[in-house]
Structure formats: C-alpha cells, structure tokens
Design an enzyme around this catalytic site. Sequence first.
Site, mmCIF file in Angstrom:
data_model
loop_
_atom_site.group_PDB
_atom_site.id
_atom_site.type_symbol
_atom_site.label_atom_id
_atom_site.label_comp_id
_atom_site.label_asym_id
_atom_site.label_seq_id
_atom_site.Cartn_x
_atom_site.Cartn_y
_atom_site.Cartn_z
ATOM 1 N N ILE B 130 0.835 -1.196 0.000
ATOM 2 C CA ILE B 130 0.000 0.000 0.000
ATOM 3 C C ILE B 130 0.871 1.248 0.000
ATOM 4 C CG2 ILE B 130 -1.420 1.360 1.608
ATOM 5 C CD1 ILE B 130 -3.019 -0.653 0.268
ATOM 6 N N ASP B 131 2.060 1.119 0.588
ATOM 7 C CA ASP B 131 2.913 2.287 0.810
ATOM 8 C C ASP B 131 3.753 2.654 -0.402
ATOM 9 O OD1 ASP B 131 1.941 2.361 3.392
ATOM 10 O OD2 ASP B 131 3.596 1.207 4.230
ATOM 11 N N ARG B 166 -12.082 25.110 10.891
ATOM 12 C CA ARG B 166 -11.244 24.283 11.722
ATOM 13 C C ARG B 166 -9.949 23.893 11.023
ATOM 14 N NH1 ARG B 166 -15.863 20.062 13.644
ATOM 15 N NH2 ARG B 166 -16.757 21.349 15.285
ATOM 16 N N ARG B 175 4.590 4.102 7.499
ATOM 17 C CA ARG B 175 5.464 4.194 8.669
ATOM 18 C C ARG B 175 6.836 4.728 8.315
ATOM 19 N NH1 ARG B 175 3.998 -1.139 12.271
ATOM 20 N NH2 ARG B 175 1.767 -0.920 11.934
#
Lengths: 351, 351, 351, 351
Positions: B130-131, B166, B175
């Site tokens: 996925i990364d 906001r 990661r």
Amino acid sequence: MRVGILTGGGDCPGLNAVIRAVTKSLIRHGQCEVLGIEDGFQGLMEPLPRVQALDWQRVSGILHVGGTILGTSNSANPLRDAATLAQVGRNLAALNLDVVVVIGGDGTMSLAHGVAQATGVHCVGVPKTIDNDIAHCERSFGFDTAVTTAAEALRRLESTASSHHRVMIVETMGRHAGWLALEAGLAGAADVILLPEIDYDIEAVAAHCRAREQRQRYTIICMGEGAKARGAALTVREQVAGSPDPVRLGGVGHVLRMQLQPLLASEVRTTVLGHLQRGGDPTPFDRVLATRFGHHAAQLVVQRRFGQMATLQHGRIGSVPMAEVANVQRTVARGHELVTMARDIGVCLGD
Amino acid sequence: MRVGILTGGGDCPGLNAVIRAVTKSLIRHGQCEVLGIEDGFQGLMEPLPRVQALDWQRVSGILHVGGTILGTSNSANPLRDAATLAQVGRNLAALNLDVVVVIGGDGTMSLAHGVAQATGVHCVGVPKTIDNDIAHCERSFGFDTAVTTAAEALRRLESTASSHHRVMIVETMGRHAGWLALEAGLAGAADVILLPEIDYDIEAVAAHCRAREQRQRYTIICMGEGAKARGAALTVREQVAGSPDPVRLGGVGHVLRMQLQPLLASEVRTTVLGHLQRGGDPTPFDRVLATRFGHHAAQLVVQRRFGQMATLQHGRIGSVPMAEVANVQRTVARGHELVTMARDIGVCLGD
Amino acid sequence: MRVGILTGGGDCPGLNAVIRAVTKSLIRHGQCEVLGIEDGFQGLMEPLPRVQALDWQRVSGILHVGGTILGTSNSANPLRDAATLAQVGRNLAALNLDVVVVIGGDGTMSLAHGVAQATGVHCVGVPKTIDNDIAHCERSFGFDTAVTTAAEALRRLESTASSHHRVMIVETMGRHAGWLALEAGLAGAADVILLPEIDYDIEAVAAHCRAREQRQRYTIICMGEGAKARGAALTVREQVAGSPDPVRLGGVGHVLRMQLQPLLASEVRTTVLGHLQRGGDPTPFDRVLATRFGHHAAQLVVQRRFGQMATLQHGRIGSVPMAEVANVQRTVARGHELVTMARDIGVCLGD
Amino acid sequence: MRVGILTGGGDCPGLNAVIRAVTKSLIRHGQCEVLGIEDGFQGLMEPLPRVQALDWQRVSGILHVGGTILGTSNSANPLRDAATLAQVGRNLAALNLDVVVVIGGDGTMSLAHGVAQATGVHCVGVPKTIDNDIAHCERSFGFDTAVTTAAEALRRLESTASSHHRVMIVETMGRHAGWLALEAGLAGAADVILLPEIDYDIEAVAAHCRAREQRQRYTIICMGEGAKARGAALTVREQVAGSPDPVRLGGVGHVLRMQLQPLLASEVRTTVLGHLQRGGDPTPFDRVLATRFGHHAAQLVVQRRFGQMATLQHGRIGSVPMAEVANVQRTVARGHELVTMARDIGVCLGD
C-alpha cells in the site's frame, strides 16, 4: 512576466488542475501576472479580447472540479484567414502577453504553433486528450478518469448481461486510437475488446460469444468508436458521416449490434457512453498528473523554454518541441504489452 | 508445471487481480496446474497443507474484488525454527510444486528467498505494498486505490473544515515512506503534508495554519503515520509502542492535535483513516496494473526465470532479483519532483 | 414449508438483497426449505424445472451485488398457451412447492396471479421497478440506485455543458411514468425536466434555453423516454416502433435534439443512459429497502397471507392484494409536491 | 419581506441544498430579499452582524456541495447572557429582518425559540441531524449520506476482515440514537449491530464472533458511539469525558476492542469513522430531501406560518411547532421494524 492561459478543444477532466498549478507556480515564483483567456482561441479572435485575471483565490478549490473555468471551443480557428490572425495579433499585443500556456490536443498545438510563428508570441504547451493519443506522451491527464468511467460502466452492465444472459456492447471514445477501449476493457473485465487499430472479423467475434453462450451465458464487448470490420473500406463512423441521416444514428455500437444479432441466440444490446467519458471530476491520479503537467509548464515559462510542450515519458515529466506533436498520433501497436496480455488472459481482440 | 500462488502480509486492493492474471495466463499457456495456498505461508506450515485448485471459473469475477480469495497472514514465519521449515519442505514436496508465485511486500520476499534457499523450491515474486515503498518498483498495485481513498477523505473533511473554520488532520498509512501521504495530500488539496522523511517543525506548521486563519479560515493537514517532530528522538509511533497504554491511543494524528491546539485559535480535529486505506475494491488503474504484474509473473514462470520479482520501472514492466528488494525500502527524497512541486504550489511540508 | 423464489422482468438493483432477506428470514424462522427458480417463469416452463437450493451460505455476500443470482427473463409467459401452463403445473407439483415468492413488476404480478388461479399454487409478491410506478407502492427498491446513476450523469455532463456552453439532453428510463426523470432531474440540478405525463411545448423549452444562453450560457435537460411534444399523437418511442429503421435510432433524446437545435444558437448534444440505469450495485438505501421488502414477504409466507404483495405506503411496510397492482401504474400527477417544487425553484417543466 | 437564513450546530450534507431551495423559492415567489447570516447565531452576536446577500447566482451550483456556504458554529449561544441577547436584538433590528429560517438540530431549535420569544423576531425551522433523531421527523437530510459513508466503510473493511480472518469494529456517530448504526449496519451487512438503546452483553457479542470463527472466519461489528455494555453505569463516552486524558482516546470502538480481544482467538481491530460521516457531498436522495425541506420552509415563510418547523411524517412533508421538537429526541424502540428485521436475518444486537 505576463502569462496567458487558454484551454482549447474538447473538455477533459483535469483542465482546472492544470490551470491551478500553472497559476500558483507562477505566482509563487514571483514577478508574474496570469491572465485566463476565455473559450480557447475564440477569446483572442473577437474585437475585444475576453480574459479574466487569475489570482491565488480564483484558482483555489478547483483542483477536483471537472471541465474548465476558462471555457473552451472546438471550432475556433485563429488561422482561418488573414483578418482573424491579424485580430489575434492585435489582441495579444493589447494584452501585452509575454507567453501563452496552451492546454490542448494535437490540433490545438498545431494552431498554437501557427499563431506563434505568425505573431511572434511565445507559447508553452500542455497535452490534453481523453484518448491518450498525443505523441511523445505516454499518459495524459483525463485518461485515467475516462478509463474509470468506462470501466465502471462495463461493470454496471455486467449485472444486466449476466441476469438476462445477453451480449452487451459498450462503445467508448477513440476515433483513431484504442487506448481507452483497451484499458477500460481490461479494467472492466470485457470479454471482447475491439480497437481502431485491429480490424475485427465479425465471425471471430460471434464465435467467441457463442462459446460463452454455452458456459458463462453472457458476453461483454468493449468497442472503441473507430473500430471497423475487416475488409470494410471505411469505419462505420466514416460511413455515417457521409450518409444523409447521420443524426439519427446513436453510435457505431448500434452497427455492431446489427451485424452480430443475426449470428447469435442471445439478445444483443448497445450502450454508447459518449460525453459521460469527458465529464465529471478527475480521479485523484489525474489531479496529481495534471498538477505535474501544469507545474512543469510554469517551469518552462520561467526558464523561457518556449515552444516546448510538457510530456510524460518513461514515467518522468519532461518536454518536447510542440512542433513534434502537432498532427501526429500515438496508436496501439499490435504487439503492445497490453494487447499481448489481453490475448494471454483470454480476451478476444476480434481478429 | 505445477504452480502454487500465495499472498502474504497485509491485504491490498488488487491481490485478486494478480491471482486471476497469473492463473489465466498459465492456463492459456497450457501444461500448467495452478494451486492456491491459503493464508500465506501459514498454509504451508501446518501438518497438512491448505490449498485450493485454481481454475478458470474460480478466478472469474474477482478482478474488481478487494482482499484476497486465498487469505493472508501477517505473522506466519516459515523460517522461525528448523521444525517449521522442515514442515514447509515436506508440504512443498507433497504438493509437488515446481514453483511458487509469492505476492507480498519486502518482508514476504525475504521469507520466500529464505524458503527457496532452504528447500530448493523455485519462487517468482510480485511486489505488494500500500505504501509504494518496494525498491526498484516505481508504482505498485493497491497504491492508487489507497491514494484515492485518502484523497476522497481529505475532500470530505474539507466540507466540515470550511464550515466550522477548523484545522483538520488526516492520518494516512506510511510508517517509513511518505508516498501515500504525499500523493493523497496533493490529490486532496491538503495545505500541509507531513512525511516520515521530513521531520516537521511544529512552529512552522502552526505558522502556516495561522496565516490561513486570517484568509481561508481553515486548514487541511495530511500526515503519514511515521511523521515525527524535528528533534524528537523517536517517532510518535515508537513512543507509543513503548508506553504502558498504547491501545488507548487512537493514532499519531491525535498527538499532532495535542501539539498544535495550544498554538492556534481554531479548533483542531483528527481523523485516522486506518484500515479504510487497505480495503475496498481496486481502482481501474490498479486492476490493470495488478493484471500486468500477474501476467508478467506468469511469463517469468514459463520462461523459468526463477528468483525474479516483477517490477515497474520507467513506465515499463520488467523484473529484478527478489534478493535485491528484500528488506530495502524506497523512500521520498527531499528533492523529489513531487516534493518540489508541492512547495512550488504553496503546500507547507512542515520544515 | 417448501418455498420457491423467482425474479421476473427486467433486472433491477436490489434483487439479490430481496432474495437474501427472504431466504435468511425463512431459514431463521425454521421448517422452511427455499428453492431458487432460474430465469423467472422460464425455469418452470421447460420439461425439467431449473432450480437451485438456497441456503445461508449461498445468499451470503450478495446484499450489495447488482443483478439477480437466479437470472431473469423478459419474455417468458407461462400463460401463453394451455400446454405451457400445464407444464408449469407439472413442474410446480414435481417441486412440491407450497408457495412461490414472485419478485417482479406489474406484468410479472399479473402472470403470477394467472398461474396461481390456474394451478392452485400460492404466491406472495415483491414489487420491482426501476420506474417506481407500481400502484400502492410509494418507493420501490432499485429506484434510488437509478436516480443516483442518472443524477451523477447529469452532474458529469454539466462539466462539458458549462465548458462548451452547450445544451445537454439526458434521456432517462420511464416510458409511462416520469418519477425517475423527475427525481434525477431535481437531484442533478437539471434546468428543464420533461415527463411522459406533461406534454412539452418545444417553443417553451427553447425559450428557457435561450434565456439561459444569455446568462449561464448552458442548459441541462433531463427527459424521460416517454416524454412527447404537445400535440404529437404518438410518443417518439411509438413513432419509432412503427418506423422501418428503429434500430438506427439511438433514443428519443436524439429526436428532441433535432427539434431543438434549429431554435438555438448553442450546440445541442444528447446522452442516452439506457441500461446503465438498471445495472450496478444497489445504493445503501436500496439495500435496506429491498431487505425490508424481502423480510416482509417472508412474513407473509409464514403467516400464510397468500396473494399479497409487500408495499411501502406512508413510510411503512405493509401489503396489498397482488390483483390490485397487476397492470395498474402509478404516474406523476401535475400537482404532485415535487412538480410544484420544481417549478417553484425555477425548473422548466416544458409546458 | 426580508428573510434571514442561518445554519447552526454541526455541519451536515445537504445544508447548501436547503439554502438554495429556500432562496430560489422566495425569489421566485417575489417581494422577498434573502440574507445569509454567517456562522450560525455567531453572526448575530457580534457588534456588527455578519451577513451576505443571497441571490439566484450565489445559490446556483451548490446543490451537491457538502458543508454550508454560510458557515456554522457549535458553540454560539445567543441566550448566554442578557448583553448577548440584547446585541442579537439590535442586530436583528438593524438588519430589519421579518423572519429567520433556522436550519439546525434540536439545540438550535431551542435557541431559536428563545431568541424569538425574547426579541419578537419570527422564525421558521428546518431540522438538521446526521443522527436522524429529531422528534416528529422520520427522515432528515444528511442521514442517507452518513448511512452511505458508513455502509461503504463497512464493505471496505470486509475485504481485510475476510482476508485476515479478523473481527473488525466500526464506530459510527450516534450518542443517544442508534439510527445511523442500525441502517448502516443493515446496508453494510454487519454481523453485529450495537445501539445506544440496547445495552450489549459482551459475552453475547463474543459468542456470536466465536460461532463465526468456525465457519465464516470473520465478523463485522457496527457500533454507535453511544452504545454501552449492560450493567455499565455510564457509556464509555461518559467515562472518557470524566477521565483526565480523554484526548488520547481514539473512540469508544477501541474500548470494545479491549473488552472483546481477550475473549476471542481472532485479532480484533477498530476503525472510528468520525468526521468522515458528516462531510462530503450529499447523496442524490439527500439533495432531493433537503430541497423539499427548504421549499417547504419558504412556503411557511410566505404563508406567515411562523414558529413552525418543516418535517417528514408518513412519507409526506409537513410541519410541527418548533417548540415541540426542542430538546426531544427520537430513539430506536426495541420493537422497531428494523430491529426485528435485523434479528430475523441473523444479526446479533448484542443482547
């Protein structure tokens, strides 16, 4: 520097992302003023040029919006006669533009090249095509969105095809190049893919459908609008263009239906995707790709690399001379990896 | 030939498309029998191997389906001890497999390499992440789907951010590599993008938000889960892993919120996308890419080019030795085109 | 009890959700065996009935899947002659069915009513219509999906309409009832909505487009396929049905284009949505609604309330006698809340 | 007449559709001027009121856009003290407003009622709630969008759950009412649905998961954020609100994970949907529903039926006195059709 931007030819998802990236990059670079020219070259061909100032706020919030905030035109030809060209020249002079970023297909690049030679204005190009067929550019923005739309349509029609045991034909865009039909067909699990580059044998198509009638009981056919039967002198589209009643024709997918129905037991139905493929919001992939093209075009401008068009080659952004892409098309070779792959996983290419 | 297929590590959109393409290609090639091994290496580590026959019908209709029909495992380690490895060897022998197509990340490739060396079984690899951080592979299947999911989440949160004025933080996966946060942030028009590769200065982030409070009145921050503040010895994730109460932590995006809130007038909120990014049906782009990887892996098998992993480099499918990718990661260089582009269009990278 | 289920007529998103809910409810209730009859009444008309056992696992995972796992048929008529009807009777007897749950439109309800009277088999009905036009049922499953598909198409085409300053016509389904065109037009922000129930005045439509040419510069028209010009004796569809070359006609939207183009300066283009509206996965709304209908039908079965069809009236699930809905249609009244609302927010209804 | 519009409380998909419908209806009715009040009551509480003129063009193109073009506020309380209320009164007088259309939840209705009584301004209400829990209103706009978002998340997580054989918990909004968890769970095929209205027995939940571990090997749990274990004096949310470190908590779904993991062999994971449910573009269903509410509110204005709030009851648009809905909530009864249905098709409700 004073920089104009225009979008020419058919609209395409991601145009606004390009406009945004060019504008933001130039503003951040500094010493640039950006003007949007309205409705493609048309905005330069009228007695008074039609333009709008593009600042940071104007181009915020448009990244994901389909269409073009500047408008476009399919038919405006700045080279159509000397008077028009002279008007374009006067307008460019009045606007005091140093360079125009031209976002368009090979036709628009060709016009831009002509205007640049005649008026001396500098141009920088950004390729735009739903069909992914611009030379020297392996993937253009908008194509992923069109593939997504067409692939989702194929999936959607599979519900009906399998429930009713039918043959469903989906006609995609692509008059001269089959990239869209090919990738959409692969992504949408089409059983048959017909491309402009590979004339189809109606008997081969029918045989594939009949084999499926026995087991899977339905067939999905994805057909580019430029596909033609083997031996036919003209594509269906060309035949229709010469017929007295072209407006009544719903699309070439209907012709394949007429050819195929007598050869099959299953019902055959056609869906023509038409403008659905051009419209809509760009996919995230196309938003990033269009931003890269726009950012690179801005770099070409500030580096004064005029006459260049941004491209994607071997996975990298770069540029080629605009003249090299004008009126040249990139088509699907019979031995292309995707064609071989399609055959190897059992897709019928119609030959 | 008898060919096994297994999927290892975290699931990823497009796994089924790979399984389908490998299987269909091998069946069409002829003289191949294909077996699916269940739950990654786990299916080979038990007293009786768990496998299922893969034929044409079994792999039809799965192209667009998320997850993996074979199941997967994050924790199964065939190399954990001699007894386990011996069992794997016995199972491979009992199954009489000539080659195993291993679909997985760098960890899985590393295990496959070890198993191949110890047992003599041949392997062919297909990269899965996925990364998008596997070495020698510029784009892996599943990444486009994850980018799409995250970019749509960014857009969705913009409704609330702008209505309530906001600061919204979105935490994506990643990661060690920031590709997902970077492309999703670009596609989702994030104002701030924080990557594991570029430590952020909380004051720089706050200053960017404060500048926007004056004009746009809201800010969207896209943050990879491995991002850390400058000077911090450990990433937030690492701190949490060592803390007594990690389970209570919703994600590192919540930590950035705690850092940022005291520095701002606007309310700050966090959304952690988590597993939403892995799941779901693959985009059409990923369906085609996964099919290409699977088709190429089948070619590596029939050409007996064992020990190779399919890759995409410079826009082309090819292969590299599996050993070269094991435990190596592709991260975002500070000077990468997309990073420079992000800065040039006004995105804050946190430094 | 032995319960058969069949799906008849055109497919519709949510059919599988009904099949799943009927089956699961009956299995949980206990003492029920469920059989799926294939391809509608066709599965009962052949020498050997075509059926499949429906158990918990068979109907798991189909809630969100478009189409029908049982197959359907548009043309199968069990009442077409005495021999066919006798065969249906023999098959029902051989299958030993106590009751058949019939999921279909008014035509299918009518056939079921006839079969029930002739053979004595009990029936329970579930209304199915993309057009939302079954009597006594204010919202049928599949309709929300069709509205969603058509409304998204309208939005998608707006990109092109506004970029090119065009009039875009979208033809939706709806031969006799305009619900789909009406709700899709409202949800998709159409400027003109043409319904079968309100004959349009081409001059009124043109005038609305011309007024928009001045300011907004584009117009979106949403047109049900049964809409006809005021004074026309036949709908366009009827004219075409009698013409020598109906197959060449892409759809009635093309006829409106021919009528409108001469009256306008802008280019006019047509898109025919066709089968795209029937296919695809049901929306979450339709998944819940279809489950409610299926669950209620199972209750009608176990309560032995035969001859009833599940309905939604005043926001509640209930039932009406099947005979009351056979061959009756619910159409759009000129004074319906949605019509008045459309006018009040500036939509042109063509009159 | 001079009509103000304000949106109060949390944002909700469809707010812009209401603003558009109110504005267009009033303009078409004639003799009305429409003013948008910014950031809910906050725009009336400052020394100078913050408003913007709403004309036809301003509200065009916003039908499908999430959020609110007027901004909103969760915390602005016009009744907080006498000085504030006096300021609101002066601003209303200065703006010369005859009536204010207030779009908000039960809290906002309550405030509007108070302001109306104190200042004499007339009000008309439009109910707004993601949770679908406003009294006398069976379906509020935005709810269908939230259900769609949550149901799609459930499906997306099913890929991972089934590939990894896990238990996946999805936490939806709904502090006091379980409508969202219930409909999303039904539409997303959840195996367990936990509602604030039905305290769950952790052993019953674990038993359901264990039974599935044997056969399906994964379980999907959909949990409203107000759900609590049987016997617990406080909901998890309430416990957390009183804890010293609430900010570290990712959501109550994480607490269920902690309760459940020790009882199961499978891994348990949690996803908290949070703000994703509020944001994004409204579904076509919600666009139509919001337009109906807005149109009806405009009718209430022109008919001078002040103090009324638009509602949907028994499938029809109507109105009730605003005072009747202030601070009253519509919750899920244990015997509600959808609860019974859920049980009947095998869903575990936790009790």
